[in-house]
Design a protein around this motif. Structure first.
Motif, PDB file in Angstrom:
ATOM      1  N   CYS A  91       0.850  -1.202   0.000  1.00 28.86           N
ATOM      2  CA  CYS A  91       0.000   0.000   0.000  1.00 28.86           C
ATOM      3  C   CYS A  91       0.880   1.245   0.000  1.00 28.86           C
ATOM      4  CB  CYS A  91      -0.910  -0.011   1.228  1.00 28.86           C
ATOM      5  SG  CYS A  91      -1.976   1.431   1.332  1.00 28.86           S
ATOM      6  N   PRO A  92       0.918   1.989  -1.110  1.00 30.19           N
ATOM      7  CA  PRO A  92       1.764   3.178  -1.173  1.00 30.19           C
ATOM      8  C   PRO A  92       1.339   4.277  -0.198  1.00 30.19           C
ATOM      9  CG  PRO A  92       0.394   3.040  -3.128  1.00 30.19           C
ATOM     10  CD  PRO A  92       0.196   1.759  -2.365  1.00 30.19           C
ATOM     11  N   LEU A  93       0.097   4.286   0.232  1.00 31.41           N
ATOM     12  CA  LEU A  93      -0.350   5.285   1.207  1.00 31.41           C
ATOM     13  C   LEU A  93       0.330   5.082   2.560  1.00 31.41           C
ATOM     14  CD1 LEU A  93      -4.183   5.353   0.465  1.00 31.41           C
ATOM     15  CD2 LEU A  93      -2.474   7.064  -0.209  1.00 31.41           C
ATOM     16  N   ALA A  94       0.819   3.862   2.821  1.00 30.59           N
ATOM     17  CA  ALA A  94       1.434   3.523   4.110  1.00 30.59           C
ATOM     18  C   ALA A  94       2.917   3.889   4.179  1.00 30.59           C
ATOM     19  CB  ALA A  94       1.268   2.025   4.379  1.00 30.59           C
ATOM     20  N   ARG A  95       3.443   4.483   3.136  1.00 29.70           N
ATOM     21  CA  ARG A  95       4.871   4.789   3.099  1.00 29.70           C
ATOM     22  C   ARG A  95       5.235   5.910   4.067  1.00 29.70           C
ATOM     23  NH1 ARG A  95       2.483   7.584  -1.038  1.00 29.70           N
ATOM     24  NH2 ARG A  95       3.145   9.741  -1.278  1.00 29.70           N
ATOM     25  N   ARG A 153      -2.962  14.694   4.029  1.00 22.34           N
ATOM     26  CA  ARG A 153      -4.018  14.190   3.120  1.00 22.34           C
ATOM     27  C   ARG A 153      -3.795  12.708   2.826  1.00 22.34           C
ATOM     28  NH1 ARG A 153      -3.318  19.116   0.533  1.00 22.34           N
ATOM     29  NH2 ARG A 153      -2.141  18.168  -1.168  1.00 22.34           N
ATOM     30  N   ARG A 154      -2.557  12.323   2.637  1.00 24.97           N
ATOM     31  CA  ARG A 154      -2.250  10.908   2.381  1.00 24.97           C
ATOM     32  C   ARG A 154      -2.614  10.047   3.590  1.00 24.97           C
ATOM     33  NH1 ARG A 154       2.490   8.137   3.084  1.00 24.97           N
ATOM     34  NH2 ARG A 154       3.806   9.976   3.061  1.00 24.97           N
ATOM     35  N   MET A 155      -2.291  10.529   4.786  1.00 28.80           N
ATOM     36  CA  MET A 155      -2.622   9.774   5.999  1.00 28.80           C
ATOM     37  C   MET A 155      -4.128   9.654   6.182  1.00 28.80           C
ATOM     38  SD  MET A 155       0.080   8.547   7.397  1.00 28.80           S
ATOM     39  CE  MET A 155       0.454   8.168   5.681  1.00 28.80           C
ATOM     40  N   ASP A 156      -4.877  10.714   5.844  1.00 27.70           N
ATOM     41  CA  ASP A 156      -6.341  10.648   5.900  1.00 27.70           C
ATOM     42  C   ASP A 156      -6.853   9.584   4.930  1.00 27.70           C
ATOM     43  OD1 ASP A 156      -6.557  12.602   7.852  1.00 27.70           O
ATOM     44  OD2 ASP A 156      -6.984  14.227   6.410  1.00 27.70           O
ATOM     45  N   ALA A 157      -6.305   9.553   3.725  1.00 31.92           N
ATOM     46  CA  ALA A 157      -6.714   8.545   2.731  1.00 31.92           C
ATOM     47  C   ALA A 157      -6.342   7.144   3.208  1.00 31.92           C
ATOM     48  CB  ALA A 157      -6.041   8.845   1.385  1.00 31.92           C
TER      49      ALA A 157
END
Length: 159
Positions: A91-95, A153-157
């Motif tokens: 999951c790229p959002l978890a980077r 914003r990425r962490m919210d997503a």
């Protein structure tokens, strides 16, 4: 239930032991997508016993696409610790937030060769970057701090 695990010690962590990022003469060594050190591998292996005792048993393993996170997850949850049928998703959002060259990753086509058991579908195009890069900059050589608003914003997503 969600269990969160941080990756083991990396080559960049070792560099930062001697070179503090906030020092005025700090130089980013641009260690792209750093590997775990032997200490980091041992830390990840040390998680195996903890992972074996997790209840309820993991039904999904999710990792950042960075090499250090994938390797930590493989060592901690592999080889019978978690059933082989449990999905493993990148999951790229978890980077991590891009801060140094070590936060620049590798594209899906490269990751697939080293980590064939992981579902890389969320990374998008095979040769496209999934990490933060300012518009107009080379995503493979630019490590510019990911702005707080972009990171949030990425962490919210991700949540």
């Amino acid at each position: 239930m969600i269990h969160l695990v941080r990756h083991g010690r990396t080559e960049m962590n070792d560099y930062l032991r001697e070179n503090h990022w906030a020092d005025p003469d700090f130089v980013d060594p641009m260690m792209i997508d750093t590997r775990l050190t032997s200490e980091g591998e041992a830390q990840a292996m040390g998680l195996r016993e903890l992972a074996r005792g997790l209840e309820p048993r993991p039904e999904l393993v999710v990792a950042s696409p960075l090499r250090r996170a994938l390797r930590t997850a493989e060592l901690a949850f592999g080889d019978g610790v978690v059933d082989a049928s449990v999905p493993r998703v990148v999951c790229p959002l978890a980077r991590e937030r891009v801060f140094h060259g070590s936060d620049i990753g590798r594209v899906a086509s490269e990751l697939r060769e080293e980590h064939p058991e992981w579902d890389l579908g969320e990374l998008g195009e095979e040769d496209a970057p999934w990490w933060y890069t300012p518009e107009g900059r080379d995503p493979f050589t630019t490590a510019e701090l990911e702005p707080v608003d972009v990171f949030e914003r990425r962490m919210d997503a991700f949540r």
